[in-house]
Design a protein around this motif. Structure first.
Motif, PDB file in Angstrom:
ATOM      1  N   SER A  17       0.803  -1.223   0.000  1.00 14.60           N
ATOM      2  CA  SER A  17       0.000   0.000   0.000  1.00 14.60           C
ATOM      3  C   SER A  17       0.832   1.268   0.000  1.00 14.60           C
ATOM      4  CB  SER A  17      -0.933   0.008   1.214  1.00 14.60           C
ATOM      5  OG  SER A  17      -0.187  -0.111   2.393  1.00 14.60           O
ATOM      6  N   THR A  18       2.160   1.158  -0.035  1.00 15.08           N
ATOM      7  CA  THR A  18       2.975   2.376  -0.036  1.00 15.08           C
ATOM      8  C   THR A  18       3.852   2.481  -1.265  1.00 15.08           C
ATOM      9  OG1 THR A  18       4.710   1.271   1.213  1.00 15.08           O
ATOM     10  CG2 THR A  18       3.071   2.498   2.468  1.00 15.08           C
ATOM     11  N   VAL A  19       3.579   1.701  -2.299  1.00  9.27           N
ATOM     12  CA  VAL A  19       4.368   1.825  -3.512  1.00  9.27           C
ATOM     13  C   VAL A  19       4.301   3.242  -4.061  1.00  9.27           C
ATOM     14  CG1 VAL A  19       4.448   1.122  -5.925  1.00  9.27           C
ATOM     15  CG2 VAL A  19       4.296  -0.605  -4.166  1.00  9.27           C
ATOM     16  N   TRP A  20       3.095   3.797  -4.052  1.00 10.70           N
ATOM     17  CA  TRP A  20       2.939   5.156  -4.570  1.00 10.70           C
ATOM     18  C   TRP A  20       3.698   6.154  -3.712  1.00 10.70           C
ATOM     19  CZ3 TRP A  20       0.544   8.129  -0.908  1.00 10.70           C
ATOM     20  CH2 TRP A  20      -0.195   7.446   0.043  1.00 10.70           C
ATOM     21  N   MET A  21       3.879   5.858  -2.439  1.00 14.25           N
ATOM     22  CA  MET A  21       4.650   6.747  -1.584  1.00 14.25           C
ATOM     23  C   MET A  21       6.135   6.682  -1.933  1.00 14.25           C
ATOM     24  SD  MET A  21       2.894   6.143   2.111  1.00 14.25           S
ATOM     25  CE  MET A  21       1.170   6.495   2.411  1.00 14.25           C
ATOM     26  N   PRO A 305       0.485  15.209  -8.830  1.00 20.27           N
ATOM     27  CA  PRO A 305      -0.012  15.836  -7.592  1.00 20.27           C
ATOM     28  C   PRO A 305      -1.243  15.091  -7.050  1.00 20.27           C
ATOM     29  CG  PRO A 305       0.394  17.488  -9.281  1.00 20.27           C
ATOM     30  CD  PRO A 305       0.506  16.153  -9.960  1.00 20.27           C
ATOM     31  N   TYR A 306      -1.356  15.038  -5.757  1.00 22.25           N
ATOM     32  CA  TYR A 306      -2.499  14.460  -5.057  1.00 22.25           C
ATOM     33  C   TYR A 306      -2.682  12.963  -5.330  1.00 22.25           C
ATOM     34  CZ  TYR A 306      -3.587  19.382  -4.465  1.00 22.25           C
ATOM     35  OH  TYR A 306      -3.515  20.722  -4.166  1.00 22.25           O
ATOM     36  N   ILE A 307      -1.617  12.289  -5.805  1.00 21.44           N
ATOM     37  CA  ILE A 307      -1.747  10.848  -6.021  1.00 21.44           C
ATOM     38  C   ILE A 307      -1.961  10.124  -4.704  1.00 21.44           C
ATOM     39  CG2 ILE A 307       0.713  10.324  -5.839  1.00 21.44           C
ATOM     40  CD1 ILE A 307      -1.800   8.789  -8.324  1.00 21.44           C
ATOM     41  N   GLN A 308      -1.483  10.706  -3.610  1.00 24.27           N
ATOM     42  CA  GLN A 308      -1.666  10.087  -2.302  1.00 24.27           C
ATOM     43  C   GLN A 308      -3.147  10.015  -1.944  1.00 24.27           C
ATOM     44  OE1 GLN A 308       0.822  11.803   0.675  1.00 24.27           O
ATOM     45  NE2 GLN A 308       0.100  10.477   2.329  1.00 24.27           N
ATOM     46  N   GLU A 309      -3.862  11.135  -2.138  1.00 20.13           N
ATOM     47  CA  GLU A 309      -5.303  11.132  -1.864  1.00 20.13           C
ATOM     48  C   GLU A 309      -6.063  10.240  -2.843  1.00 20.13           C
ATOM     49  OE1 GLU A 309      -3.920  14.641   0.376  1.00 20.13           O
ATOM     50  OE2 GLU A 309      -3.464  13.809  -1.592  1.00 20.13           O
ATOM     51  N   VAL A 310      -5.606  10.199  -4.097  1.00 20.07           N
ATOM     52  CA  VAL A 310      -6.266   9.350  -5.090  1.00 20.07           C
ATOM     53  C   VAL A 310      -6.185   7.886  -4.671  1.00 20.07           C
ATOM     54  CG1 VAL A 310      -6.153   8.502  -7.465  1.00 20.07           C
ATOM     55  CG2 VAL A 310      -5.955  10.949  -7.006  1.00 20.07           C
ATOM     56  N   PHE A 311      -4.979   7.473  -4.256  1.00 18.33           N
ATOM     57  CA  PHE A 311      -4.835   6.077  -3.861  1.00 18.33           C
ATOM     58  C   PHE A 311      -5.603   5.782  -2.569  1.00 18.33           C
ATOM     59  CE2 PHE A 311      -2.868   2.508  -1.700  1.00 18.33           C
ATOM     60  CZ  PHE A 311      -2.902   1.552  -2.701  1.00 18.33           C
ATOM     61  N   LEU A 312      -5.605   6.711  -1.627  1.00 22.27           N
ATOM     62  CA  LEU A 312      -6.386   6.501  -0.410  1.00 22.27           C
ATOM     63  C   LEU A 312      -7.870   6.303  -0.741  1.00 22.27           C
ATOM     64  CD1 LEU A 312      -4.784   8.998   2.137  1.00 22.27           C
ATOM     65  CD2 LEU A 312      -5.049   6.536   2.451  1.00 22.27           C
ATOM     66  N   GLY A 313      -8.369   7.104  -1.695  1.00 17.44           N
ATOM     67  CA  GLY A 313      -9.766   6.955  -2.104  1.00 17.44           C
ATOM     68  C   GLY A 313     -10.028   5.614  -2.762  1.00 17.44           C
ATOM     69  N   ILE A 314      -9.113   5.171  -3.634  1.00 19.67           N
ATOM     70  CA  ILE A 314      -9.267   3.878  -4.295  1.00 19.67           C
ATOM     71  C   ILE A 314      -9.210   2.748  -3.279  1.00 19.67           C
ATOM     72  CG2 ILE A 314      -8.147   2.290  -5.900  1.00 19.67           C
ATOM     73  CD1 ILE A 314      -7.331   4.708  -7.576  1.00 19.67           C
TER      74      ILE A 314
END
Length: 442
Positions: A17-21, A305-314
């Protein structure tokens, strides 16, 4: 730092769950030196409050709702049907993922720091894969059971023992598919210049090439996605499409009795409910799988930008699937609705129906008993005694008087074919306790 670099450039994993991070670099003028000063992946406090509220509500509803479903089925005999046993299996998986996985993964995603140790890093990811396997394979088992019961009503149907055995096999297959999580997941500790420590839980799969692309992990993710999403969704689409055509499109020969019409309506209600469950499952998990497929081919999206929020939503949408099923049961099934009212009867304003539909003392009149069933047909045996049979299980009575069903069968082959055509629609008992809604008990 070589291990971290391999991890940063590895193929995205749906369960990491942290690959995007790891791939995320801020689009302002922050340089590599600044990134090493502190953990850059902590959200502002007001965003943390919003996501915490969303995840907390989801976990509470999912855990509480699924435990109530388990109680309703196991504490009341009339709810112990084949489909309901499968729904208990589904509720166990949903309760596990909400309590043992989502809670810990959310804390990890919120701060990009895993404080729970290497052992639970393995266990948490193992549970994530195990529960999704159990959920989707249970939904497939329900669809196949409904398909066999409605399309082949004159054949013997699944009993309690077979249902339990299938549930055990589902968990064993899920555990086998989840083994790579136990074998390859581990932790990595990153130290910052300001003294902060960040622990990363990630999958260290073998078979990386010179470009640090992990084909072993990529192949596992592709196979897993096919086995737990596209193949089950295709299978359930076919089975429920055929069931729908049979229940809504077929016409029986002759006039249906009131009991037969009620049986057809009951089957339709159950099938409608299960179709809604499958559609909700497909909608919740589709963005999750699509995200990682896209990220595998276009890794630059993790720099947006905001990929963190996008992934949290998904991630929230995928995990929220575990809280929708109890709501669907309560909304679309009268017996589950009474069960929930029974459970919350201590709350002000909650009224339990006058009819004790979920009383413990009720006789078991479902697919394990033909007493009082509208699909029971009496027949004359060779020794002069009468026996009653249902599509689910034969039983005997002491009556010796021929019934209309007996006379109907001796009217010739045409009458027998008419009976089979009629029985094709009304012969099998409906699960989830709906078929015997109007059954009278002795």
């Amino acid at each position: 730092m070589q291990a971290l670099e391999l991890f940063v450039n590895s193929t995205p994993s749906p369960w990491n769950s942290t690959v995007w991070m790891e791939n995320y670099t801020y689009y302002n003028n922050t340089n590599t030196t600044d990134l090493q000063l502190r953990n850059q992946f902590i959200l502002p406090w007001w965003r943390q409050m919003i996501w915490t509220l969303l995840f907390a509500c989801m976990i509470i509803v999912a855990t509480g709702g699924n435990f109530i479903v388990i109680w309703i089925v196991m504490a009341h005999k009339r709810m112990r049907t084949v489909t309901n046993y499968f729904l208990v299996n589904l509720s166990i998986a949903d309760a596990m993922v909400s309590t043992l996985n989502v809670t810990f993964n959310y804390i990890y995603m919120l701060n990009s720091h895993w404080p729970f140790g290497t052992l639970y890093c393995k266990i948490c990811q193992f549970i994530a894969v195990l529960t999704i396997c159990a959920s989707v394979f249970t939904l497939m088992a329900i669809s196949i059971d409904r398909y066999m019961a409605i399309m082949n009503p004159l054949r013997p149907h699944m009993g309690k023992r077979a249902t339990i055995c299938i549930a055990i096999v589902i968990w064993i297959v899920g555990a086998i598919l989840s083994l790579p999580m136990l074998l390859f997941y581990t932790t990595y500790t990153q130290n910052f210049a300001n003294g902060e420590v960040r622990v990363i839980c990630y999958g260290d799969f073998p078979s990386s090439d010179d470009d640090s692309l992990n084909y072993g992990e990529y192949l596992y993710n592709v196979i897993f996605t096919i086995l737990t999403y596209f193949l089950p969704i295709g299978s359930m689409t076919y089975t429920y499409a055929r069931i729908g055509l049979e229940l809504w499109g077929s016409q029986s020969i002759g006039e249906n009795t009131a009991g037969q019409l009620e049986s057809i309506r009951s089957k339709r209600r159950v099938v409608k409910m299960m179709i809604v469950v499958v559609v909700i499952f497909a909608v919740c998990w589709l963005p999750f799988h699509v995200y990682f497929i896209i990220a595998s081919y276009f890794p630059d999206i993790t720099n947006e930008p905001y990929i963190q929020e996008v992934f949290l939503g998904i991630y929230w949408l995928a995990m929220s699937n575990s809280m929708y099923n109890p709501i669907i049961y309560c909304w679309m099934n009268s017996r589950f609705r009474r069960g929930f009212a029974h459970f919350f009867s201590w709350c002000p304003g909650v009224k339990v129906p006058a009819e004790p539909a979920l009383s413990r003392s009720e006789a078991l009149t479902s697919r394990y008993s033909c007493t009082g069933s509208p699909q029971t047909h009496s027949r004359i045996s060779r020794n002069g005694t009468s026996s009653c049979t249902s599509s689910e299980r034969p039983c005997t009575t002491s009556s010796t008087t021929p019934t209309s069903e007996t006379r109907f069968e001796h009217n010739g082959h045409g009458a027998r074919n008419s009976y089979i055509n009629l029985h094709r629609i009304t012969g099998s008992s409906v699960a989830v306790g709906e078929a015997d809604a109007d059954v009278k008990h002795e």
